[in-house]
Write an enzyme that holds these catalytic residues in place. Structure first.
Site, PDB file in Angstrom:
ATOM      1  N   ASP A 225      -2.700   6.384  -3.325  1.00 15.67           N
ATOM      2  CA  ASP A 225      -1.595   5.765  -2.594  1.00 15.67           C
ATOM      3  C   ASP A 225      -0.991   4.661  -3.476  1.00 15.67           C
ATOM      4  OD1 ASP A 225      -3.743   3.987  -2.344  1.00 15.67           O
ATOM      5  OD2 ASP A 225      -2.926   3.132  -0.506  1.00 15.67           O
TER       6      ASP A 225
ATOM      7  N   SER B 175       0.808  -1.223   0.000  1.00 18.47           N
ATOM      8  CA  SER B 175       0.000   0.000   0.000  1.00 18.47           C
ATOM      9  C   SER B 175       0.846   1.280   0.000  1.00 18.47           C
ATOM     10  CB  SER B 175      -0.971  -0.057   1.178  1.00 18.47           C
ATOM     11  OG  SER B 175      -1.846   1.031   1.135  1.00 18.47           O
TER      12      SER B 175
ATOM     13  N   ASP C 213      -1.278   1.473  -3.880  1.00 18.47           N
ATOM     14  CA  ASP C 213      -2.047   0.412  -4.540  1.00 18.47           C
ATOM     15  C   ASP C 213      -3.429   0.916  -4.979  1.00 18.47           C
ATOM     16  OD1 ASP C 213      -3.022   0.574  -1.922  1.00 18.47           O
ATOM     17  OD2 ASP C 213      -3.644  -1.525  -1.905  1.00 18.47           O
TER      18      ASP C 213
ATOM     19  N   ASP D 209      -6.069   2.147  -3.563  1.00 13.10           N
ATOM     20  CA  ASP D 209      -7.365   1.932  -2.903  1.00 13.10           C
ATOM     21  C   ASP D 209      -7.767   3.183  -2.121  1.00 13.10           C
ATOM     22  OD1 ASP D 209      -5.545   1.634  -0.829  1.00 13.10           O
ATOM     23  OD2 ASP D 209      -6.427  -0.198  -0.025  1.00 13.10           O
TER      24      ASP D 209
END
Ligand code: MG
Length: 460
Positions: A246, A105, A248, A250
């Site tokens: 961010d 992440s 990844d 999400d």
């Protein structure tokens, strides 16, 4: 066949609040990743699994170990390649297959991690993770026989993901608004989807850090310190909106048309207000969220439900309670009509819908959200004392007739705001987080929380 791995001692927890995280360098024991994969493979058995990853340099290395472990247990793997985490979660939900996501992440580039999801695309519950941890610790891996080893196939799910997001918003209205947007993809997998979502919605798109890379130009975390270039570009390009993801994709953080960073609790409140105005119903958010969210939700005729901190918990509670919207102050927004997980692309599309419908600038819409000041501090506390001191403080406050909530740590409500006192899950600290009507209130509330906690630590 049951293979006995080397097993591990102690009460090792491998899952944190958002999956398994580790640094990939010369100190990494590859057997840790392989054994994690064997434990996950044993848990899922011989099922079909979706698998995908973000843009980290160590992605292919972690993927090799993971695929080896999962395939050894007889799992069939459907490889989605480099894509945002919510794209993998959508594929899981659509195909009714659990899955594994390789991502750390927002963590720095040297980190990587593993996240497990169920066939609804939701992150596994703590109980499910504990079962994988038991298998990992005991080393009781169930390996497949040679003829039960299954294939691995490739599936490109980007178009389905983009179409799904576009179909969940008022795309016609957004197209008519002809908005100009700068999107900062953090060189992550959003580079492959977010600019296309915005183009599909008729926006004039300027892309920043849109080349997928494991060595990002700006850190993966979309904090105010890391978005200086985006803020300048939104202003100089005369754009309506800045969007930052961010590592990844999400999560989504916004920048208004003046180039001002929008704190995640304010965008959370803005979206919550519009969703509730349209649909009514319940909004779920962690107990650490700003009062401004509850204010706008109740004013719009909705209800709020607080959970412990952590996006997987928010998502799961939303599903259980049939909530219309949920999210966190870090830019993680959850739209159940799409997915019961955070989705950066969907968050961006929804904000465009709000701008197009309201026909106002983002800064003007944010002026409608009540303002509160916040303050954060922490105090050291030995881990073995944490439980006891928290309990003691709760008892003391109850005796004094104070209004408190113990959903996660202790939240003490005062006339001028609240203070949340929470033991850190990973360090020997107690975190103190306060919110008040002014900076002075917030500081005073934090100081009050600190004094109360320090006296409890001394007395235990
Ligand atoms: Mg993330």
């Amino acid at each position: 066949m049951v293979a006995k791995g080397k097993g591990r001692t102690g009460k090792e927890r491998i899952f944190g609040t958002n999956g398994i995280r580790f640094v990939v360098d010369k100190n990494l024991d590859p057997n840790f990743v392989l054994d994690s994969a064997l434990a996950i493979g044993t848990y899922f058995g011989n099922r079909r699994l979706v698998l995908g990853m973000d843009t980290r340099i160590s992605g292919p290395l972690v993927k090799s170990l993971l695929v080896s472990g999962l395939a050894s247990c007889g799992c069939e793997i459907v490889d989605l390649g480099v894509v945002p985490s919510p794209c993998i979660q959508l594929a899981a939900k659509d195909k009714r297959m659990p899955g594994v996501i390789i991502t750390a992440s927002h963590n720095p580039p040297e980190f990587n991690g593993i996240k497990c999801i169920d066939e609804n695309g939701m992150e596994l519950s703590r109980d499910e993770e504990a079962k994988i941890e038991d298998i990992f610790r005991d080393g009781k891996f169930e390996l497949a026989n040679w003829k039960d080893i299954r294939s691995m196939s490739r599936l490109d799910y980007r178009a389905e993901y983009i179409n799904s997001v576009v179909s969940k918003v008022d795309s016609e209205r957004i197209r008519k608004a002809r908005l100009k947007v700068v999107v900062d993809c953090a060189n992550g997998p959003a580079s492959l989807t977010s600019p296309r979502i915005l183009e599909e919605l008729g926006c004039e798109v300027v892309t920043l850090n849109g080349q997928p890379s494991g060595e990002p130009t700006r850190p993966f975390e979309p904090t105010i310190e890391n978005l200086g270039e985006l803020m300048l570009l939104v202003k100089s390009a005369d754009a309506d909106l800045g969007i930052a993801h961010d590592g990844d994709a999400d999560r989504t953080i916004f920048v208004d048309e003046k180039g001002e960073y929008v704190h995640g609790d304010r965008s959370l409140a803005l979206v919550a207000k519009h969703v509730v105005k349209e649909k009514g119903g319940l909004v779920v958010t962690p107990v650490s969220s700003s009062q401004c969210v509850e204010d706008v939700v109740t004013k719009a005729g909705g209800r709020i439900h607080y959970t412990r901190v952590g996006a997987p918990l928010v998502a799961r509670t939303m599903a259980e309670k049939g909530a219309v919207f949920g999210g966190e102050e870090n830019g993680g927004l959850i739209f159940p009509e799409h997915l019961h997980c955070r989705d950066g692309g969907m968050g961006a599309a929804k904000l465009l819908e709000i701008l197009a419908r309201r026909k106002k600038k983002l800064s003007a819409l944010l002026r409608e959200i009540p303002h509160y000041s916040q303050f954060k501090t922490k105090i050291p506390c030995p881990e073995k004392k944490m439980q006891q001191v928290t309990k003691k403080l709760a008892n003391r406050l109850r005796k004094k007739g104070k209004k408190i909530s113990t959903i996660d740590g202790i939240k003490l409500f005062e006339k001028n705001g609240w203070v949340l006192i929470r033991p850190s899950g990973t360090e020997s600290f107690i975190r103190i987080f306060s919110e008040g009507k002014s900076d002075k209130d917030a500081r005073e509330l934090a100081a009050q929380g600190k004094t109360l906690m320090e006296s409890c630590i001394k007395s235990v």
